[in-house]
Design a protein around this motif. Structure first.
Motif: not given
Lengths: 184, 149
Positions: B28-44
């Motif tokens: 789940c931590d990898v998925e959380l990092a994915t939502t934050a760091c990968i431009p495709r998802y970009d939680v920011e």
């Protein structure tokens, strides 16, 4: 410098790579494992899924009055490993790619997949039993065209044995009681 | 609507996220990092960003089944987050114990220890599902601030 301009041009042409979700649509792979569904038409209540379930998310219990059984999958415990789908002998368990799982705390215990399957009386002796699903019965008796799967699937296991022993002769009237005694 | 309320509504937009690993397998931590760091998802895009200190956080994302060792630390860190906070349970482990349920070293599920606001089951959940949970958490956070709904 020129390679930088190439990247810049490409980015301008292709637009942002960010998925518009949740403001727009997103993609969903067809085989994504999102949610377990149980088909009450096919479930025989054998309990294989309960046995193999990694997270212990499946419960299978008889109804209190003995008229059927209830199968419950707790979605909040399911780890979506698809063991139930892999091991289900009748193909009743399936996974759909519905991944919209986020929910507020008050819905926590509502997210279950529950199916109630009622038993039917055996067409010969009247014992309550789960008839074999029609699709499965056709598959089981495919190699013997002389047998009628539609008729056989409504017989309880004891009456099916009796039917085989009688070799096509009609059931004797007294035979209606035999399976009940055999089960007792 | 008072000017004070209007100013508050205009200024409050960005819930900062904080991540607690309560004995998670890191999926789940990898998925959380994915939502934050990968431009495709970009939680920011929603004004959310991960912060390093629990004292700056508004939304706390907790992963893992809460092991006996980590329980007190999770409670300490969670109590340091200022109110109003929104707690999100990410993955099936904090919600129900998941595959680790009934283990001798598990003190979860998490809602026995602290109040949860949003659940996002999955093993691990998709990044899109986590985004959905963050958006839901944001609306709950706005409600807690008295700015929405």
């Amino acid at each position: 410098m020129s390679s930088f301009l190439k990247v810049l041009f490409r980015n301008v042409l292709n637009g942002p790579s960010t998925d518009p979700f949740p403001l727009g649509e997103t993609f969903t792979p067809d085989r994504l494992r999102g949610k377990v569904l149980i088909d009450p038409e096919l479930c025989m209540g054998c309990g294989t899924c309960k046995e193999v379930c990694t997270a212990g998310a499946i419960d299978l219990s008889e109804l209190a009055d003995g008229s059927g059984f209830r199968i419950t999958v707790w979605q909040n415990s399911c780890c979506l490993c698809a063991s139930c789908r892999h091991y289900c002998p009748t193909g009743a368990a399936s996974l759909i790619p519905d991944w919209h799982a986020a929910h507020p705390e008050e819905d926590k215990y509502v997210r279950i997949e529950q199916q109630t399957v009622k038993y039917e009386p055996c067409s010969n002796c009247g014992t309550l039993m789960r008839p074999i699903p029609a699709k499965l019965a056709r598959k089981l008796y495919a190699s013997s065209p002389e047998l009628d799967p539609e008729q056989l699937r409504h017989l309880c296991p004891a009456c099916r044995r009796l039917r085989d022993a009688l070799k096509g002769r009609p059931f004797p009237v007294a035979a209606a009681k035999v399976p009940a005694e055999a089960q007792a | 609507m008072s000017i004070d309320h209007l100013l508050k509504k205009l200024s409050v937009r960005s819930p900062w996220l904080f991540r607690i690993n309560a004995g998670s397998c890191n999926g789940c931590d990898v998925e959380l990092a994915t939502t934050a760091c990968i431009p495709r998802y970009d939680v920011e895009r929603f004004g959310c960003r991960y912060c390093g200190s629990p004292r700056h956080a508004d939304v706390v994302l907790i992963t893992g089944p809460v092991t006996t060792k980590v329980r007190d630390r999770v409670l300490t860190v969670w109590n340091e987050i200022p109110e109003p906070k929104v707690t999100v349970a990410v993955g099936i482990c904090p919600i129900s114990g998941g595959v680790f349920r009934d283990s001798y070293s598990i003190d979860g599920p998490l809602d026995r220890l602290i109040p949860i606001d949003v659940n996002v089951p999955g093993c691990p959940p998709r990044p899109q599902a986590i985004l959905e949970a963050v958006v839901l958490a944001r609306s709950i956070w706005m409600k807690k601030l008295g700015l929405e709904g």
